[in-house]
Design a protein around this motif. Sequence first.
Motif, PDB file in Angstrom:
ATOM      1  N   ARG A  60       0.825  -1.219   0.000  1.00  0.00           N
ATOM      2  CA  ARG A  60       0.000   0.000   0.000  1.00  0.00           C
ATOM      3  C   ARG A  60       0.855   1.263   0.000  1.00  0.00           C
ATOM      4  NH1 ARG A  60      -5.404  -1.241   3.535  1.00  0.00           N
ATOM      5  NH2 ARG A  60      -5.981  -3.098   2.372  1.00  0.00           N
ATOM      6  N   LEU A  61       2.159   1.083   0.226  1.00  0.00           N
ATOM      7  CA  LEU A  61       3.099   2.200   0.182  1.00  0.00           C
ATOM      8  C   LEU A  61       3.939   2.171  -1.092  1.00  0.00           C
ATOM      9  CD1 LEU A  61       4.288   2.120   3.897  1.00  0.00           C
ATOM     10  CD2 LEU A  61       2.666   3.708   2.855  1.00  0.00           C
ATOM     11  N   GLY A  62       3.554   1.318  -2.028  1.00  0.00           N
ATOM     12  CA  GLY A  62       4.239   1.283  -3.314  1.00  0.00           C
ATOM     13  C   GLY A  62       5.259   0.176  -3.485  1.00  0.00           C
ATOM     14  N   LEU A  63       5.496  -0.622  -2.461  1.00  0.00           N
ATOM     15  CA  LEU A  63       6.445  -1.731  -2.581  1.00  0.00           C
ATOM     16  C   LEU A  63       5.647  -3.017  -2.812  1.00  0.00           C
ATOM     17  CD1 LEU A  63       8.898  -0.715   0.250  1.00  0.00           C
ATOM     18  CD2 LEU A  63       9.286  -0.557  -2.206  1.00  0.00           C
ATOM     19  N   SER A  64       5.127  -3.155  -4.027  1.00  0.00           N
ATOM     20  CA  SER A  64       4.192  -4.239  -4.314  1.00  0.00           C
ATOM     21  C   SER A  64       4.839  -5.484  -4.913  1.00  0.00           C
ATOM     22  CB  SER A  64       3.089  -3.745  -5.248  1.00  0.00           C
ATOM     23  OG  SER A  64       3.655  -3.228  -6.433  1.00  0.00           O
ATOM     24  N   LEU A  65       6.117  -5.418  -5.253  1.00  0.00           N
ATOM     25  CA  LEU A  65       6.795  -6.570  -5.857  1.00  0.00           C
ATOM     26  C   LEU A  65       7.688  -7.243  -4.818  1.00  0.00           C
ATOM     27  CD1 LEU A  65       7.321  -8.073  -8.573  1.00  0.00           C
ATOM     28  CD2 LEU A  65       9.344  -6.633  -8.782  1.00  0.00           C
ATOM     29  N   LYS A  66       7.412  -8.513  -4.552  1.00  0.00           N
ATOM     30  CA  LYS A  66       8.242  -9.292  -3.633  1.00  0.00           C
ATOM     31  C   LYS A  66       8.999 -10.324  -4.460  1.00  0.00           C
ATOM     32  CE  LYS A  66       6.575 -10.616   0.331  1.00  0.00           C
ATOM     33  NZ  LYS A  66       5.849 -11.328   1.397  1.00  0.00           N
ATOM     34  N   ALA A  67      10.266 -10.516  -4.132  1.00  0.00           N
ATOM     35  CA  ALA A  67      11.081 -11.497  -4.849  1.00  0.00           C
ATOM     36  C   ALA A  67      11.996 -12.225  -3.873  1.00  0.00           C
ATOM     37  CB  ALA A  67      11.917 -10.806  -5.924  1.00  0.00           C
ATOM     38  N   LEU A  68      12.387 -13.421  -4.276  1.00  0.00           N
ATOM     39  CA  LEU A  68      13.369 -14.206  -3.534  1.00  0.00           C
ATOM     40  C   LEU A  68      14.621 -14.302  -4.385  1.00  0.00           C
ATOM     41  CD1 LEU A  68      11.062 -17.087  -2.273  1.00  0.00           C
ATOM     42  CD2 LEU A  68      11.796 -15.059  -1.027  1.00  0.00           C
ATOM     43  N   LEU A  69      15.752 -13.968  -3.788  1.00  0.00           N
ATOM     44  CA  LEU A  69      17.036 -14.073  -4.470  1.00  0.00           C
ATOM     45  C   LEU A  69      17.763 -15.290  -3.921  1.00  0.00           C
ATOM     46  CD1 LEU A  69      18.236 -10.346  -4.279  1.00  0.00           C
ATOM     47  CD2 LEU A  69      16.690 -11.399  -5.931  1.00  0.00           C
ATOM     48  N   VAL A 107      19.126 -17.486   0.768  1.00  0.00           N
ATOM     49  CA  VAL A 107      17.923 -16.943   0.136  1.00  0.00           C
ATOM     50  C   VAL A 107      17.656 -15.606   0.800  1.00  0.00           C
ATOM     51  CG1 VAL A 107      15.452 -17.224  -0.289  1.00  0.00           C
ATOM     52  CG2 VAL A 107      16.934 -19.225  -0.281  1.00  0.00           C
ATOM     53  N   VAL A 108      17.359 -14.607  -0.011  1.00  0.00           N
ATOM     54  CA  VAL A 108      17.082 -13.274   0.498  1.00  0.00           C
ATOM     55  C   VAL A 108      15.725 -12.831  -0.047  1.00  0.00           C
ATOM     56  CG1 VAL A 108      17.855 -10.870   0.547  1.00  0.00           C
ATOM     57  CG2 VAL A 108      19.535 -12.717   0.624  1.00  0.00           C
ATOM     58  N   GLU A 109      14.875 -12.354   0.849  1.00  0.00           N
ATOM     59  CA  GLU A 109      13.577 -11.806   0.460  1.00  0.00           C
ATOM     60  C   GLU A 109      13.717 -10.302   0.305  1.00  0.00           C
ATOM     61  OE1 GLU A 109       9.182 -11.016   2.401  1.00  0.00           O
ATOM     62  OE2 GLU A 109      10.399 -12.639   3.221  1.00  0.00           O
ATOM     63  N   VAL A 110      13.282  -9.785  -0.852  1.00  0.00           N
ATOM     64  CA  VAL A 110      13.362  -8.347  -1.108  1.00  0.00           C
ATOM     65  C   VAL A 110      12.008  -7.816  -1.567  1.00  0.00           C
ATOM     66  CG1 VAL A 110      15.823  -8.404  -1.714  1.00  0.00           C
ATOM     67  CG2 VAL A 110      14.109  -8.616  -3.520  1.00  0.00           C
ATOM     68  N   LEU A 111      11.827  -6.522  -1.381  1.00  0.00           N
ATOM     69  CA  LEU A 111      10.647  -5.806  -1.872  1.00  0.00           C
ATOM     70  C   LEU A 111      11.119  -4.735  -2.839  1.00  0.00           C
ATOM     71  CD1 LEU A 111       8.683  -5.244   1.449  1.00  0.00           C
ATOM     72  CD2 LEU A 111       8.208  -6.935  -0.322  1.00  0.00           C
ATOM     73  N   ALA A 112      10.316  -4.515  -3.887  1.00  0.00           N
ATOM     74  CA  ALA A 112      10.645  -3.478  -4.862  1.00  0.00           C
ATOM     75  C   ALA A 112       9.361  -2.834  -5.372  1.00  0.00           C
ATOM     76  CB  ALA A 112      11.438  -4.086  -6.025  1.00  0.00           C
ATOM     77  N   HIS A 119      15.418  -5.006 -10.816  1.00  0.00           N
ATOM     78  CA  HIS A 119      16.597  -5.213 -11.666  1.00  0.00           C
ATOM     79  C   HIS A 119      17.773  -4.381 -11.173  1.00  0.00           C
ATOM     80  CE1 HIS A 119      19.128  -4.475 -15.293  1.00  0.00           C
ATOM     81  NE2 HIS A 119      19.039  -5.803 -15.321  1.00  0.00           N
ATOM     82  N   ARG A 120      17.521  -3.092 -10.903  1.00  0.00           N
ATOM     83  CA  ARG A 120      18.589  -2.218 -10.387  1.00  0.00           C
ATOM     84  C   ARG A 120      19.126  -2.732  -9.052  1.00  0.00           C
ATOM     85  NH1 ARG A 120      14.972   1.564 -11.644  1.00  0.00           N
ATOM     86  NH2 ARG A 120      14.593   2.117  -9.457  1.00  0.00           N
ATOM     87  N   LEU A 121      18.224  -3.158  -8.192  1.00  0.00           N
ATOM     88  CA  LEU A 121      18.618  -3.676  -6.880  1.00  0.00           C
ATOM     89  C   LEU A 121      19.539  -4.892  -7.023  1.00  0.00           C
ATOM     90  CD1 LEU A 121      18.242  -3.756  -3.750  1.00  0.00           C
ATOM     91  CD2 LEU A 121      16.235  -5.203  -4.176  1.00  0.00           C
ATOM     92  N   VAL A 122      19.146  -5.835  -7.851  1.00  0.00           N
ATOM     93  CA  VAL A 122      19.938  -7.058  -8.024  1.00  0.00           C
ATOM     94  C   VAL A 122      21.297  -6.738  -8.635  1.00  0.00           C
ATOM     95  CG1 VAL A 122      20.066  -9.268  -9.260  1.00  0.00           C
ATOM     96  CG2 VAL A 122      17.936  -8.597  -8.137  1.00  0.00           C
ATOM     97  N   VAL A 123      21.316  -5.912  -9.673  1.00  0.00           N
ATOM     98  CA  VAL A 123      22.578  -5.592 -10.355  1.00  0.00           C
ATOM     99  C   VAL A 123      23.500  -4.754  -9.470  1.00  0.00           C
ATOM    100  CG1 VAL A 123      23.578  -4.313 -12.303  1.00  0.00           C
ATOM    101  CG2 VAL A 123      21.623  -5.823 -12.669  1.00  0.00           C
ATOM    102  N   ARG A 134      26.618 -16.260  -8.242  1.00  0.00           N
ATOM    103  CA  ARG A 134      25.413 -16.523  -9.032  1.00  0.00           C
ATOM    104  C   ARG A 134      24.180 -16.117  -8.227  1.00  0.00           C
ATOM    105  NH1 ARG A 134      23.163 -22.375 -10.868  1.00  0.00           N
ATOM    106  NH2 ARG A 134      21.474 -21.575 -12.125  1.00  0.00           N
ATOM    107  N   ILE A 135      23.194 -15.570  -8.931  1.00  0.00           N
ATOM    108  CA  ILE A 135      21.915 -15.229  -8.315  1.00  0.00           C
ATOM    109  C   ILE A 135      20.792 -15.688  -9.235  1.00  0.00           C
ATOM    110  CG2 ILE A 135      20.377 -13.377  -7.542  1.00  0.00           C
ATOM    111  CD1 ILE A 135      22.830 -11.678  -7.029  1.00  0.00           C
ATOM    112  N   GLU A 136      19.818 -16.359  -8.671  1.00  0.00           N
ATOM    113  CA  GLU A 136      18.582 -16.661  -9.384  1.00  0.00           C
ATOM    114  C   GLU A 136      17.479 -15.901  -8.664  1.00  0.00           C
ATOM    115  OE1 GLU A 136      17.466 -20.707 -10.178  1.00  0.00           O
ATOM    116  OE2 GLU A 136      19.449 -21.178 -10.981  1.00  0.00           O
ATOM    117  N   THR A 137      16.679 -15.196  -9.431  1.00  0.00           N
ATOM    118  CA  THR A 137      15.616 -14.369  -8.865  1.00  0.00           C
ATOM    119  C   THR A 137      14.267 -14.975  -9.199  1.00  0.00           C
ATOM    120  OG1 THR A 137      16.990 -12.415  -9.190  1.00  0.00           O
ATOM    121  CG2 THR A 137      14.648 -12.040  -8.822  1.00  0.00           C
ATOM    122  N   SER A 138      13.432 -15.127  -8.191  1.00  0.00           N
ATOM    123  CA  SER A 138      12.058 -15.598  -8.378  1.00  0.00           C
ATOM    124  C   SER A 138      11.113 -14.539  -7.838  1.00  0.00           C
ATOM    125  CB  SER A 138      11.814 -16.916  -7.626  1.00  0.00           C
ATOM    126  OG  SER A 138      12.558 -17.960  -8.200  1.00  0.00           O
TER     127      SER A 138
END
Length: 164
Positions: A60-69, A107-112, A119-123, A134-138
Motif C-alpha cells: 500500500r506504500l508502493g512496494l508491491s513486488l516481492k522477490a526471492l534471491l 535466500v534473500v527476500e526483497v521488496l521493490a 533489476h537495479r537492486l539485483v545488479v 550466481r543469483i537466481e531471482t524468483s
Amino acid sequence: MDIDRTDRRILALLSKDARMTNKELSHEVGLAASSVHDRLKRLHENGLIAGTYSEIRLERLGLSLKALLFIQMSEHKKSDLDRILREILKIPEVRAGWMISGRFDAVVEVLAKDTSHLHRLVVERFSSREEISRIETSIVFESVSQHDLTATLDLTDEQQNTAD
C-alpha cells in the motif's frame, strides 16, 4: 526453558493478536491479570517472546513486488556468508535472509516498486559483489503466512509429553 499449557495458550493467543491486554488474556486462560503479567514478564526475560510487531502492508506504500534471491557464493566460507547476510540486511529493500543447504548458499527476500527497481537492486547491490558468483531471482506471485501458533505450540506440548 520449561513452559506449561497455560504459557502455550498465552503464546498462542498473542500470536493471533499481540495487542491483547493482560485482562483479556487472563479471561481467556482463567488466571488473574497479575499472574498473566508475571508469566509474560518471565517469557520476555527468558527470551521466548523476543518482541511484538505490527504487520505493515508495504504494498500500500508502493512496494508491491516481492522477490526471492537465491544466492550462490564464490567460496563456501561460513564467516563470509555470515558477514554478507549481516551486510545485506542493511539494504532497505531486504526483508529477510536465510543461510540454506543445497545448490544455493542463501535466500534473500526483497521488496521493490516494480521490475525495473528489482533489476537495479539485483545488479547494483548483489551481482556487483565479488563474493557472490550466481543469483537466481524468483518473483513471488502470492504469499500466505501463518501467525496463529496454536497448532505449532501443541507440537511442543506433544514432544514434552512423549519425553516424560
